[in-house]
Design an enzyme around this catalytic site. Structure first.
Site, PDB file in Angstrom:
ATOM      1  N   SER A 291       0.835  -1.190   0.000  1.00 42.95           N
ATOM      2  CA  SER A 291       0.000   0.000   0.000  1.00 42.95           C
ATOM      3  C   SER A 291       0.866   1.234   0.000  1.00 42.95           C
ATOM      4  O   SER A 291       1.995   1.224   0.509  1.00 42.95           O
ATOM      5  CB  SER A 291      -0.870   0.013   1.255  1.00 42.95           C
ATOM      6  N   LYS A 292       0.318   2.301  -0.561  1.00 40.70           N
ATOM      7  CA  LYS A 292       1.145   3.498  -0.682  1.00 40.70           C
ATOM      8  C   LYS A 292       1.403   4.168   0.666  1.00 40.70           C
ATOM      9  O   LYS A 292       2.262   5.015   0.775  1.00 40.70           O
ATOM     10  CB  LYS A 292       0.537   4.463  -1.696  1.00 40.70           C
ATOM     11  N   ARG A 293       0.660   3.747   1.679  1.00 38.60           N
ATOM     12  CA  ARG A 293       0.921   4.292   3.020  1.00 38.60           C
ATOM     13  C   ARG A 293       2.266   3.798   3.543  1.00 38.60           C
ATOM     14  O   ARG A 293       2.918   4.468   4.321  1.00 38.60           O
ATOM     15  CB  ARG A 293      -0.159   3.830   3.998  1.00 38.60           C
TER      16      ARG A 293
END
Ligand code: GLU
Length: 512
Positions: A268-270
């Site tokens: 995930s881009k988090r």
């Protein structure tokens, strides 16, 4: 029929079947490494069987889809060398290849399902849906919303229709029982119908959902094999049922393992940079990124680490995909990239790569307007812009101590910006300016003081050109990676602190 005749017919069927695979990315935000990963396997599978690989653009989410994002999908896949045979930009015999241009087709098939009793119009409001779900839960049941839950009396249905209330089209689904779906890698998978909801097929704006559009398009585009991420396994029963309703042959499904963060959660881009553009900007070679993505789920028969796309195409066998969740490990990618730079490039080729990467006229023309006014000599250029091509910056805690705000406040600013940027789709200077000045106001700080830790995180110094311009040039993933790094350099955020920050951030949002 004699047995050898049966065999011959079966063989002819396999030989005459053209393998057609596809990817169907949504043009929202930056192009995702997951798209490239799935594209790679679809390309290899199609080419191994002398078939075609199709690019379809899934842009039915009108709010979030952009032409810019679509263009970035083309550019980034081409950069990686993952080329397609048919697509919106190339045409083909099965177009249009952009779903937003196929609205009438979906309407027609949704109507067919309604006419045949396989789908129905649902006038339930979002509030009613919440209540229905709460009732199911209160009854201690663990199941999806079913058509019978949603049913309205004839009179009520008619009333809402007459009032012109919005409706969606939903599919009929069985209430219980087991659905068996076949997967090329996993064999038969059993899923429980009770967990499958009366899926929306057409939204109230008349646009199809993924489920209807992908089944209709895969059929009309004669897709023979659907290789997609394993997050779609739970949707497979709905898709299989739609094929049955339409009385269409179903393509062979094949769910590939998802790329994962080091903590095993879905990439995930988090937690990790997911944009292909990030990897390009970090200075990874396209060959190494493809090699790395291939190694994520697959191995060469001789198990060697370093191989090219051509090597993979020659040796491809889908059964060599391993189903364990591959972890996206940046150190391993860097190591592999190093091998490619040192072993596979001549000095001339390396010079060409560097030129194409950053030292070209177009790039200079983009960057120079920001530094020309600060230059006395040509030799000022590289020191003033080095941070743009530096990948990760070598900053330390000491770089932040000279600033006006204390460390906690700086961490808070960086973390809040990080959260804001995660949901910012329009990565342009003006949009960044609006976000940051809004946040500075909420912090009751002068913009200059608020931006100071960002300057250090992004450019390594406060004596640089506008940090908004710098962020716009660096792109979202690179900027966010630098903010995450800066937070680490400042000592990181404990779980407890994160909770408090999260609460404050939510308060800030609602307070606006
Ligand atoms: N838009 C979907 C995705 O990118 C497509 C999934 C599929 O391949 O069916 O995940």
């Amino acid at each position: 029929m004699p047995y050898n005749k049966v065999l011959l017919l079966a063989w002819e069927r396999i030989v005459s079947m053209t393998v057609r695979t596809r990817i169907a990315p949504s043009p929202t935000g930056d192009p995702h490494v997951g798209t490239a990963y799935i594209a790679l396997f679809n390309l290899c599978f199609a080419k191994q069987h002398g078939g075609q690989f199709i690019l379809r653009i899934e842009d039915t989410d009108q709010q979030r889809s952009t032409a810019k994002s679509e263009q970035m999908i083309y550019d980034s896949l081409r950069w990686l060398g993952l080329d397609w045979d048919e697509g919106p930009d190339k045409g083909g015999d099965f177009g249009p290849y952009r779903q937003s241009e196929r609205g009438d087709i979906y309407q027609q098939y949704a109507q067919q399902l309604i006419d045949q009793g396989h789908a129905f119009k649902c006038y339930r409001t979002p509030k009613e849906l919440d209540e229905l779900r709460a009732e199911i839960k209160a009854d201690g049941e663990n199941r999806a919303l079913k058509p019978f839950d949603l049913l309205l009396s004839e009179a009520e249905q008619q009333q809402r229709a007459n009032d012109g209330q919005p409706f969606v089209v939903r599919m009929q689904v069985p209430e219980s029982g087991t659905c068996v779906v076949n997967d090329l890698l996993r064999g038969d998978i059993e899923l429980d119908w009770s967990m499958v909801d009366a899926q929306i097929l057409l939204k109230s704006d008349g646009m199809p959902t993924y489920h209807l559009a992908n089944v209709v398009d895969d059929h009309l585009m004669q897709i023979s094999h659907v290789l997609r991420g394993e997050e779609w396994i739970n949707s497979a029963p709905k898709h299989q049922l739609l094929y049955q309703y339409f009385d269409w042959p179903m393509p062979q499904l094949c769910h590939l393992p998802l790329l994962r963060n080091p903590d095993k959660s879905k990439l995930s881009k988090r937690k990790n940079p997911t944009s292909i553009l990030y990897y390009q900007r970090m200075g990874y070679l396209a060959e190494a990124v493809v090699n790395y993505l291939a190694r994520m789920g697959w191995s060469m028969p001789d198990e060697r680490e370093k191989f090219s796309l051509d090597d993979m195409l020659t040796a491809f066998d889908i059964q060599r995909v391993s189903l364990g969740g591959p972890i996206f490990d940046l150190d391993k990618l860097s190591w592999l990239n190093g091998l490619w730079i040192r072993e596979s490039l001549t000095t001339e080729q390396l010079a060409d790569q560097l030129t194409a990467w950053a030292l070209n006229r177009d790039n200079l023309l983009t960057v120079l307007p920001h530094v020309q006014a600060r230059m006395d000599t040509l030799s000022d250029f590289i020191p003033k812009t080095a941070f743009l091509v530096a990948g990760q910056l070598t900053i330390t805690e000491a770089d932040f101590t000279a600033l006006k705000l204390d460390t906690n406040e700086q961490v808070k600013i960086l973390q809040f910006c990080l959260w804001r940027f995660e949901s910012l789709n329009d990565w342009q200077r003006d949009a960044l300016f609006a976000e940051l000045s809004g946040l500075a106001e909420a912090f009751e700080l002068k913009l200059k003081d608020f931006l100071a830790p960002l300057f250090i995180a992004v450019a390594g110094t406060t004596a640089s050109f506008s940090v908004m311009d710098a962020m716009a040039l660096l792109g979202s993933d690179m900027t966010r990676a630098r903010l995450r790094h800066a937070i680490e350099v400042l000592g990181g955020v404990s779980k407890k602190q994160m909770k408090a920050l999260d609460k404050a951030y939510r308060g800030l949002n609602t307070g606006q």
